[in-house]
Design a protein around this motif. Structure first.
Motif, PDB file in Angstrom:
ATOM      1  N   GLU A  35       0.821  -1.206   0.000  1.00 47.55           N
ATOM      2  CA  GLU A  35       0.000   0.000   0.000  1.00 47.55           C
ATOM      3  C   GLU A  35       0.854   1.253   0.000  1.00 47.55           C
ATOM      4  N   GLY A  36       0.430   2.235  -0.771  1.00 45.67           N
ATOM      5  CA  GLY A  36       1.142   3.510  -0.796  1.00 45.67           C
ATOM      6  C   GLY A  36       2.570   3.353  -1.270  1.00 45.67           C
ATOM      7  N   SER A  37       3.503   3.835  -0.467  1.00 47.24           N
ATOM      8  CA  SER A  37       4.904   3.763  -0.860  1.00 47.24           C
ATOM      9  C   SER A  37       5.645   2.659  -0.095  1.00 47.24           C
ATOM     10  N   ARG A  38       4.895   1.706   0.432  1.00 46.22           N
ATOM     11  CA  ARG A  38       5.521   0.593   1.135  1.00 46.22           C
ATOM     12  C   ARG A  38       5.971  -0.472   0.144  1.00 46.22           C
ATOM     13  N   ILE A  39       7.103  -1.080   0.454  1.00 47.67           N
ATOM     14  CA  ILE A  39       7.685  -2.125  -0.385  1.00 47.67           C
ATOM     15  C   ILE A  39       7.938  -3.341   0.493  1.00 47.67           C
ATOM     16  N   GLY A  40       7.466  -4.517   0.072  1.00 51.28           N
ATOM     17  CA  GLY A  40       7.735  -5.757   0.790  1.00 51.28           C
ATOM     18  C   GLY A  40       8.956  -6.428   0.188  1.00 51.28           C
ATOM     19  N   VAL A  41       9.880  -6.843   1.042  1.00 46.53           N
ATOM     20  CA  VAL A  41      11.097  -7.531   0.594  1.00 46.53           C
ATOM     21  C   VAL A  41      11.111  -8.908   1.257  1.00 46.53           C
ATOM     22  N   PHE A  42      10.986  -9.962   0.451  1.00 50.60           N
ATOM     23  CA  PHE A  42      11.041 -11.333   0.953  1.00 50.60           C
ATOM     24  C   PHE A  42      12.441 -11.866   0.700  1.00 50.60           C
ATOM     25  N   LEU A  43      13.195 -12.033   1.779  1.00 51.72           N
ATOM     26  CA  LEU A  43      14.585 -12.489   1.704  1.00 51.72           C
ATOM     27  C   LEU A  43      14.906 -13.200   3.010  1.00 51.72           C
ATOM     28  N   PHE A  44      15.705 -14.246   2.958  1.00 51.92           N
ATOM     29  CA  PHE A  44      16.076 -15.043   4.140  1.00 51.92           C
ATOM     30  C   PHE A  44      14.840 -15.665   4.791  1.00 51.92           C
ATOM     31  N   ASN A  45      13.831 -16.021   3.989  1.00 51.90           N
ATOM     32  CA  ASN A  45      12.565 -16.582   4.474  1.00 51.90           C
ATOM     33  C   ASN A  45      11.848 -15.643   5.439  1.00 51.90           C
ATOM     34  N   GLU A  46      12.027 -14.351   5.260  1.00 52.66           N
ATOM     35  CA  GLU A  46      11.372 -13.325   6.063  1.00 52.66           C
ATOM     36  C   GLU A  46      10.827 -12.257   5.124  1.00 52.66           C
ATOM     37  N   VAL A  47       9.796 -11.585   5.584  1.00 54.83           N
ATOM     38  CA  VAL A  47       9.289 -10.426   4.841  1.00 54.83           C
ATOM     39  C   VAL A  47       9.564  -9.195   5.688  1.00 54.83           C
ATOM     40  N   ARG A  48      10.230  -8.233   5.101  1.00 57.68           N
ATOM     41  CA  ARG A  48      10.453  -6.937   5.746  1.00 57.68           C
ATOM     42  C   ARG A  48       9.758  -5.895   4.883  1.00 57.68           C
ATOM     43  N   VAL A  49       9.119  -4.953   5.530  1.00 61.11           N
ATOM     44  CA  VAL A  49       8.427  -3.888   4.807  1.00 61.11           C
ATOM     45  C   VAL A  49       9.187  -2.593   5.018  1.00 61.11           C
ATOM     46  N   PHE A  50       9.521  -1.952   3.912  1.00 56.23           N
ATOM     47  CA  PHE A  50      10.240  -0.680   3.933  1.00 56.23           C
ATOM     48  C   PHE A  50       9.388   0.387   3.272  1.00 56.23           C
ATOM     49  N   HIS A  51       9.687   1.615   3.583  1.00 53.63           N
ATOM     50  CA  HIS A  51       8.993   2.761   3.010  1.00 53.63           C
ATOM     51  C   HIS A  51       9.873   3.341   1.918  1.00 53.63           C
ATOM     52  N   ARG A  52       9.366   3.351   0.686  1.00 52.24           N
ATOM     53  CA  ARG A  52      10.132   3.948  -0.416  1.00 52.24           C
ATOM     54  C   ARG A  52      10.204   5.455  -0.158  1.00 52.24           C
ATOM     55  N   PRO A  53      11.416   6.009  -0.095  1.00 50.32           N
ATOM     56  CA  PRO A  53      11.556   7.434   0.222  1.00 50.32           C
ATOM     57  C   PRO A  53      11.047   8.326  -0.910  1.00 50.32           C
ATOM     58  N   HIS A  54      10.496   9.452  -0.519  1.00 52.69           N
ATOM     59  CA  HIS A  54      10.064  10.450  -1.499  1.00 52.69           C
ATOM     60  C   HIS A  54       9.999  11.788  -0.795  1.00 52.69           C
ATOM     61  N   PRO A  55      10.240  12.875  -1.382  1.00 57.86           N
ATOM     62  CA  PRO A  55      10.612  13.069  -2.780  1.00 57.86           C
ATOM     63  C   PRO A  55      12.078  12.768  -3.050  1.00 57.86           C
ATOM     64  N   SER A  56      12.889  12.667  -1.998  1.00 59.15           N
ATOM     65  CA  SER A  56      14.310  12.361  -2.187  1.00 59.15           C
ATOM     66  C   SER A  56      14.483  10.872  -2.492  1.00 59.15           C
ATOM     67  N   PRO A  57      15.438  10.513  -3.332  1.00 58.41           N
ATOM     68  CA  PRO A  57      15.664   9.096  -3.629  1.00 58.41           C
ATOM     69  C   PRO A  57      16.498   8.385  -2.564  1.00 58.41           C
ATOM     70  N   ASN A  58      16.992   9.139  -1.560  1.00 55.25           N
ATOM     71  CA  ASN A  58      17.886   8.571  -0.554  1.00 55.25           C
ATOM     72  C   ASN A  58      17.120   8.021   0.642  1.00 55.25           C
ATOM     73  N   ILE A  59      17.632   6.907   1.174  1.00 55.35           N
ATOM     74  CA  ILE A  59      17.047   6.269   2.352  1.00 55.35           C
ATOM     75  C   ILE A  59      17.484   7.052   3.586  1.00 55.35           C
ATOM     76  N   ASP A  60      16.568   7.186   4.571  1.00 59.12           N
ATOM     77  CA  ASP A  60      16.966   7.891   5.790  1.00 59.12           C
ATOM     78  C   ASP A  60      17.904   7.009   6.619  1.00 59.12           C
ATOM     79  N   LYS A  61      18.645   7.639   7.506  1.00 61.46           N
ATOM     80  CA  LYS A  61      19.694   6.948   8.258  1.00 61.46           C
ATOM     81  C   LYS A  61      19.152   5.814   9.118  1.00 61.46           C
ATOM     82  N   GLY A  62      17.968   5.986   9.680  1.00 57.68           N
ATOM     83  CA  GLY A  62      17.367   4.929  10.505  1.00 57.68           C
ATOM     84  C   GLY A  62      17.104   3.669   9.702  1.00 57.68           C
ATOM     85  N   ALA A  63      16.624   3.831   8.479  1.00 55.14           N
ATOM     86  CA  ALA A  63      16.366   2.683   7.614  1.00 55.14           C
ATOM     87  C   ALA A  63      17.675   2.012   7.194  1.00 55.14           C
TER      88      ALA A  63
END
Length: 84
Positions: free
Chosen positions: A41-69
């Protein structure tokens, strides 16, 4: 992983935390590690890796990920033995 993926991995593991890690490069690196990436939903991205799903927020308007992420991604990769 190719040279660009390794450069992204090095940025993620850099100390102090790097604030110029681009989401598109990180997503590409996840795919190179064998992940399945799905749009949520929205700008969320699901990443399935290592038999786990992690959900990240696609950054906008900047293309850079914040330091916490970046720290979160680093810890996740480290816990599964992925290091530069």
């Amino acid at each position: 992983m190719n040279k660009k993926h390794r450069a992204t991995l090095n940025k993620i593991f850099a100390r102090p935390v790097n604030s110029s890690v681009k989401w598109a490069d990180t997503e590409s690196m996840f795919i190179a590690l064998g992940a399945e990436v799905s749009q949520r939903e929205g700008s969320r991205i699901g990443v399935f890796l290592f038999n786990e799903v992690r959900v990240f927020h696609r950054p906008h308007p900047s293309p850079n990920i914040d330091k916490g992420a970046v720290v979160s991604i680093r810890k996740w990769l480290e816990s599964h033995g992925v290091k530069p």
